[in-house]
Design an enzyme around this catalytic site. Sequence first.
Site, PDB file in Angstrom:
ATOM      1  N   ASP A 192     -39.886 -39.920  17.530  1.00 35.40           N
ATOM      2  CA  ASP A 192     -39.499 -38.531  17.745  1.00 35.40           C
ATOM      3  C   ASP A 192     -38.394 -38.454  18.764  1.00 35.40           C
ATOM      4  O   ASP A 192     -37.983 -39.316  19.860  1.00 35.40           O
ATOM      5  CB  ASP A 192     -40.814 -37.823  18.610  1.00 35.40           C
ATOM      6  N   THR A 250     -37.299 -31.062  20.102  1.00 35.76           N
ATOM      7  CA  THR A 250     -38.290 -29.963  20.111  1.00 35.76           C
ATOM      8  C   THR A 250     -39.806 -30.432  20.215  1.00 35.76           C
ATOM      9  O   THR A 250     -40.641 -29.667  20.683  1.00 35.76           O
ATOM     10  CB  THR A 250     -38.503 -29.146  18.687  1.00 35.76           C
ATOM     11  N   SER A 265     -42.441 -23.348   2.622  1.00 34.80           N
ATOM     12  CA  SER A 265     -42.619 -22.295   1.876  1.00 34.80           C
ATOM     13  C   SER A 265     -41.356 -21.603   1.823  1.00 34.80           C
ATOM     14  O   SER A 265     -41.414 -20.680   0.959  1.00 34.80           O
ATOM     15  CB  SER A 265     -43.702 -21.414   2.301  1.00 34.80           C
ATOM     16  N   TYR A 269     -31.911 -23.267   6.750  1.00 35.11           N
ATOM     17  CA  TYR A 269     -33.229 -24.183   6.861  1.00 35.11           C
ATOM     18  C   TYR A 269     -33.955 -24.472   5.509  1.00 35.11           C
ATOM     19  O   TYR A 269     -34.357 -25.481   5.222  1.00 35.11           O
ATOM     20  CB  TYR A 269     -34.114 -23.238   7.888  1.00 35.11           C
ATOM     21  N   VAL A 281     -43.910 -17.493  15.530  1.00 30.46           N
ATOM     22  CA  VAL A 281     -44.223 -16.054  16.275  1.00 30.46           C
ATOM     23  C   VAL A 281     -45.507 -15.932  16.803  1.00 30.46           C
ATOM     24  O   VAL A 281     -45.916 -15.071  17.900  1.00 30.46           O
ATOM     25  CB  VAL A 281     -43.905 -14.909  15.001  1.00 30.46           C
TER      26      VAL A 281
END
Length: 314
Positions: free
Chosen positions: A32, A36, A119, A142, A186
């Site tokens: 990693d 993020t 998706s 993205y 979100v």
Amino acid sequence: MTTYLVTGGAGFIGSHLAEALVTRGHRVRVVDSLVTGHRANLAHLPTVEFLEGDLADLSVARAAMDGVGIVFHQAAIPSVPRSVKDPITSHRANVDATLNVLVAARDAGVRRLVYAGSSSAYGNTPTLPKVESMPSDPLSPYALQKLMAEDYCRLFTRMYGLETVTTRYFNVFGPRQDPSSPYSGVISLFIRALCEGRQPTIYGNGEQTRDFTFVANVVDGVLRASEAPDASGQVMNVATGGRVSLNELFTRLRDMLGATVEPVYKADRAGDVRDSQADITKAGQVLGYRPTVTFEEGLVRTVAWYQATQAATR
Ligand code: UD1
């Protein structure tokens, strides 16, 4: 004993995967960049071998792949708006790094690589739910990057015989999702704002919908993808199969948290998909996957986690 590599394993989804692998008694390595991700996400997993590095550097990918049997490629900069603002940095993380991971996996003789697709690749399809056979229509850098990386995976299967499986994620949420960046998911942003008595922001009119998927379902689907005999070369939705509007999500979370604030509505976000809902038939057939945690139960567990974390840091 097989070594499992989780790229992006210090991130939200990656750390849950690492945990599930350790629980099953596997040897786990994480690579990693900590751009993020956070080391703290792995603090409870002392047996995990940790390598810090940027997979856009091929030598890092090769070092991470040494002696590895199965790869879960989760590393990415997973944000639509961040890619709109800075497409080069996100391309490097989402495409260049994936190509390096594939080359290193091919050369190290890896048995199978499971790729975290998105998706967002579907864009705005004329009908719902979204089925894997539908044409892709990326609406943001993205989405295009995740699609390119998925195509690279399939190409490596066809051209070099490296087994790859793409699991397309649909708005994954749960404990450890980091709310500290404006680019965060979100649900994490709404919970944090409501806990702090602030007004969450809703982009657009809030009638856009998402197939919010609790992280345990994704972990289950991805582990199945690493083992299922007929999965190589395939792309599969891993999701809940439902659809919830942002307004509905907001109201539900506000009620759960006993908050009284109203949201602030702002202009639509560039690159946003309008509606998202997965057809999960294929993952059912090929992987034996079905979601075990509902959206509602997932929200309860997630809110409980944020409240416990907040209480612990007070
Ligand atoms: C998310 C993932 C992405 C994944 C994709 C798959 C994150 C950060 N992104 O993209 O990696 O590939 O699902 O489906 O998890 N919104 C608000 N207010 C906010 C933040 C967001 O109204 O404060 C809205 C957005 O405009 C969007 C929706 O909520 O309509 C979801 O946004 P977000 O959580 O960023 O996820 P996606 O862009 O759908």
